[in-house]
Design an enzyme around this catalytic site. Structure first.
Site, PDB file in Angstrom:
ATOM      1  N   LYS A   1       0.838  -1.084   0.024  1.00 31.07           N
ATOM      2  CA  LYS A   1      -0.163   0.078   0.003  1.00 31.07           C
ATOM      3  C   LYS A   1       1.001   1.390  -0.010  1.00 31.07           C
ATOM      4  O   LYS A   1       1.605   1.483   1.005  1.00 31.07           O
ATOM      5  CB  LYS A   1      -0.864   0.018   1.144  1.00 31.07           C
TER       6      LYS A   1
ATOM      7  N   LYS B   1      -1.988  -1.450  -3.683  1.00 29.36           N
ATOM      8  CA  LYS B   1      -3.089  -0.393  -3.757  1.00 29.36           C
ATOM      9  C   LYS B   1      -2.218   1.114  -3.810  1.00 29.36           C
ATOM     10  O   LYS B   1      -1.291   0.962  -3.096  1.00 29.36           O
ATOM     11  CB  LYS B   1      -3.772  -0.457  -2.471  1.00 29.36           C
TER      12      LYS B   1
HETATM   13  C1  PBG Z   1      -7.213   3.787   5.530  1.00 22.48           C
HETATM   14  C2  PBG Z   1      -7.535   3.351   4.092  1.00 22.48           C
HETATM   15  C3  PBG Z   1      -7.607   4.255   3.028  1.00 22.48           C
HETATM   16  C4  PBG Z   1      -8.163   3.697   2.269  1.00 22.48           C
HETATM   17  C5  PBG Z   1      -8.774   2.398   2.423  1.00 22.48           C
HETATM   18  N1  PBG Z   1      -8.424   2.306   3.850  1.00 22.48           N
HETATM   19  C6  PBG Z   1      -7.013   5.546   3.072  1.00 22.48           C
HETATM   20  C7  PBG Z   1      -5.709   5.896   3.491  1.00 22.48           C
HETATM   21  O1  PBG Z   1      -4.928   4.972   3.832  1.00 22.48           O
HETATM   22  O2  PBG Z   1      -5.460   6.968   3.944  1.00 22.48           O
HETATM   23  C8  PBG Z   1      -8.342   4.437   0.837  1.00 22.48           C
HETATM   24  C9  PBG Z   1      -9.374   3.762  -0.336  1.00 22.48           C
HETATM   25  C10 PBG Z   1      -9.592   4.751  -1.430  1.00 22.48           C
HETATM   26  O3  PBG Z   1      -8.959   5.750  -1.653  1.00 22.48           O
HETATM   27  O4  PBG Z   1     -10.591   4.485  -2.258  1.00 22.48           O
HETATM   28  N2  PBG Z   1      -6.846   2.775   6.482  1.00 22.48           N
END
Ligand code: PBG
Length: 322
Positions: free
Chosen positions: A194, A247
């Site tokens: 991520k 992601k």
């Molecule tokens: C937070 C989380 C995020 C997303 C999923 N879980 C945002 C972040 O890490 O700030 C993003 C999903 C999206 O942008 O559609 N744990």
């Protein structure tokens, strides 16, 4: 020697015969945003056409999705400000919004696969994915909360917990906590690679979870890196992840492919909020064809190597796949 590559492109019939990648309704995971209240449905301003919904509407939505053939949901909740603290205490409330949401979906559609977001940010007064001490996001204390949160979701009926925090060692800790609590059937979908991405912006609007200070670069990955993604994925698989995720998706198709090439567990990709917002915005301006952009995007993510895709376009895709 004549090579006529266009032979295989000359009609719709032959193109469909030789297409290497075919999207299917089975590929999609539907993210859902849940709020307190009754009959509440709020459009997310930076995600036009996508809503935060209350639990009563969640039950209906689950039935609608199931009837369309969409069989997996990924739940996110918007926590009230007065319930946020540094340790994410509310995340462990057996009667919290997430726990009630899990039960509501399972009650409405018992066979629906329920996945839950495991991270502190929606519950954190700092908007970070971990506990904050002296301006630092502390790893091991956070992992303890994530493990307890996972057990709490499992107890409420979640099939798969999806830690999205990027703390070190959390997959092993979650697996062990699930074993200790006798949840031996609960899966883990690890957000393994991520990246610290600007494309999460609209999601943070949806949950009001933007970091109150700094950014997430001390735990989410640097987008300059490729080998680091492989390292993270390998470690999460060793620690017991059932599914690994990359992601965001679109700016990271190369990473999806590399992960797919080395992973012996299914690979998931998250077609995130900013990717949704870009298509919606350009379509609204009349600059691209929204339906075509959806299918091209999702097909590209699958072609890159994703075995499954979490996407806000799941219902559109099912409609378009007819
Ligand atoms: C937070 C989380 C995020 C997303 C999923 N879980 C945002 C972040 O890490 O700030 C993003 C999903 C999206 O942008 O559609 N744990």
């Amino acid at each position: 020697m004549y090579r006529r590559n266009r032979i295989l492109r000359q009609s719709a019939a032959i193109r469909s015969l030789v297409a290497e990648t075919k999207l299917s309704t089975d590929d999609f995971i539907v993210p859902l945003f849940i709020i307190e209240g009754n009959n509440e449905r709020q459009e997310i301003s930076s995600m036009p056409g996508y809503y935060r919904i209350s639990i009563d509407l969640l039950a209906n939505e689950a039935k609608t999705l199931w009837a369309m053939g969409l069989k997996s949901v990924l739940l996110f909740i918007k926590c009230a400000d007065d319930k946020k603290d540094n340790k994410g205490t509310e995340a462990l409330n057996p009667d919290g919004l997430m726990q009630r949401s899990i039960k509501a979906v399972k009650h409405a559609v018992p066979d629906m696969l329920v996945m839950t977001d495991v991270a502190l940010d929606p519950f954190s007064s700092y908007g970070h994915d971990g506990i904050v001490e002296d301006g630092q996001i502390v790893n091991d204390a956070t992992v303890e909360v994530l493990a307890a949160m996972s057990v709490s979701h499992a107890a409420a009926g979640a099939d798969i917990v999806a830690p999205s925090d990027m703390m070190d060692g959390r997959i092993a800790a979650i697996r062990e906590a699930l074993e200790d609590s006798n949840f031996k059937q609960t899966g883990i979908m690890a957000y393994s690679a991520k990246y610290a991405s600007c494309f999460y912006g609209p999601f943070r609007d949806a949950l009001d979870s933007a970091p109150g200070f700094g950014d997430k670069k001390t735990y989410q990955m640097d987008y300059a890196n490729r080998l680091e993604a492989i390292k993270e994925v390998r470690m999460d698989i060793e620690e017991g992840a059932d599914i690994v995720m990359v992601k965001p998706a679109l700016a990271y198709l190369d990473i999806i492919r590399e992960v797919k090439n080395i992973s012996d567990v299914p690979v998931s990709a998250y077609n995130i909020s900013g990717e949704y917002a870009m298509i919606k915005a350009a379509a609204k301006m009349g600059w691209i064809d929204e339906d075509k952009a959806i299918l091209e995007t999702l097909t590209a993510i699958k072609r890159a190597g994703a075995d499954m895709i979490a996407t806000y376009f799941a219902k559109d895709a099912v409609r378009l796949l007819g």
